[in-house]
Write a protein that holds these residues in place. Structure first.
Motif, short mmCIF file in Angstrom:
data_model
loop_
_atom_site.label_atom_id
_atom_site.label_comp_id
_atom_site.label_asym_id
_atom_site.label_seq_id
_atom_site.Cartn_x
_atom_site.Cartn_y
_atom_site.Cartn_z
N ASN A 17 0.84 -1.06 -0.08
CA ASN A 17 -0.06 -0.04 0.02
C ASN A 17 0.78 1.37 0.26
O ASN A 17 0.30 2.34 -0.06
N GLU A 18 2.18 1.02 0.42
CA GLU A 18 2.97 2.48 0.27
C GLU A 18 3.43 2.55 -1.17
O GLU A 18 3.60 1.83 -2.18
N ARG A 19 4.16 3.78 -1.20
CA ARG A 19 4.74 4.20 -2.41
C ARG A 19 5.96 3.41 -2.79
O ARG A 19 6.23 2.99 -3.88
N ILE A 20 6.96 3.04 -1.76
CA ILE A 20 7.97 2.08 -2.00
C ILE A 20 8.12 0.94 -0.99
O ILE A 20 7.90 1.54 0.17
N LEU A 21 8.29 0.07 -1.62
CA LEU A 21 8.47 -1.28 -0.51
C LEU A 21 9.72 -1.17 0.03
O LEU A 21 10.78 -1.18 -0.90
N THR A 22 9.94 -1.18 1.42
CA THR A 22 11.42 -0.66 1.58
C THR A 22 11.97 -2.06 2.42
O THR A 22 11.24 -3.03 2.59
N GLY A 23 13.16 -1.98 2.91
CA GLY A 23 13.72 -3.22 3.83
C GLY A 23 14.45 -4.10 2.86
O GLY A 23 14.42 -4.04 1.81
N GLU A 24 14.71 -5.24 3.50
CA GLU A 24 15.42 -6.47 2.79
C GLU A 24 14.19 -6.96 1.70
O GLU A 24 14.82 -7.23 0.52
N GLU A 25 13.03 -6.88 2.03
CA GLU A 25 12.19 -7.42 1.06
C GLU A 25 12.08 -6.49 -0.07
O GLU A 25 11.99 -6.86 -1.14
N GLY A 26 11.94 -5.18 0.06
CA GLY A 26 12.10 -4.24 -1.14
C GLY A 26 13.53 -4.52 -1.86
O GLY A 26 13.27 -4.19 -3.19
#
Length: 111
Positions: A17-26
């Protein structure tokens, strides 16, 4: 590139749902999609790599991990297309001073 990996990465983005998928998964998702479509995903991968270089606990403990993440982010940022919005094209210029400040602070903390 394995079509199932690409499909799984695209599905993960659709459910986010967010603009950018962050972290290790992103990082994992954008690395997969960058291999298929670098013009589209260069900015997001560079952003996530830079963020991990700044905030990841492993990067904080190991300067080599941090350096590798930031070097990959620099290389990926070079692939951002010339017709991309200015904030994407100039991402690295905007963050250079911030990154140098982080390196200085971490360098002092390691001494």
């Amino acid at each position: 590139m394995d079509k199932d990996l690409v499909l799984a990465a695209r599905m993960r983005l659709l459910s986010h749902n967010e603009r950018i998928l962050t972290g290790e998964e992103g990082m994992r998702v954008y690395r997969i999609l960058f291999a298929v479509s670098p013009q589209v995903y260069a900015y997001k991968l560079a952003y996530v790599l830079r963020e991990l270089g700044e905030t990841d606990p492993r990067a904080a403990r190991d300067p080599e991990v941090r350096r590798a993440l930031l070097e990959e982010a620099r290389a990926v940022a070079a692939r951002i297309p010339a017709d991309a919005p200015a904030h994407q094209r100039r991402m690295w210029e905007y963050s250079t001073a911030e990154l140098l400040d982080i390196e200085r602070r971490l360098g002092r903390a390691e001494r």
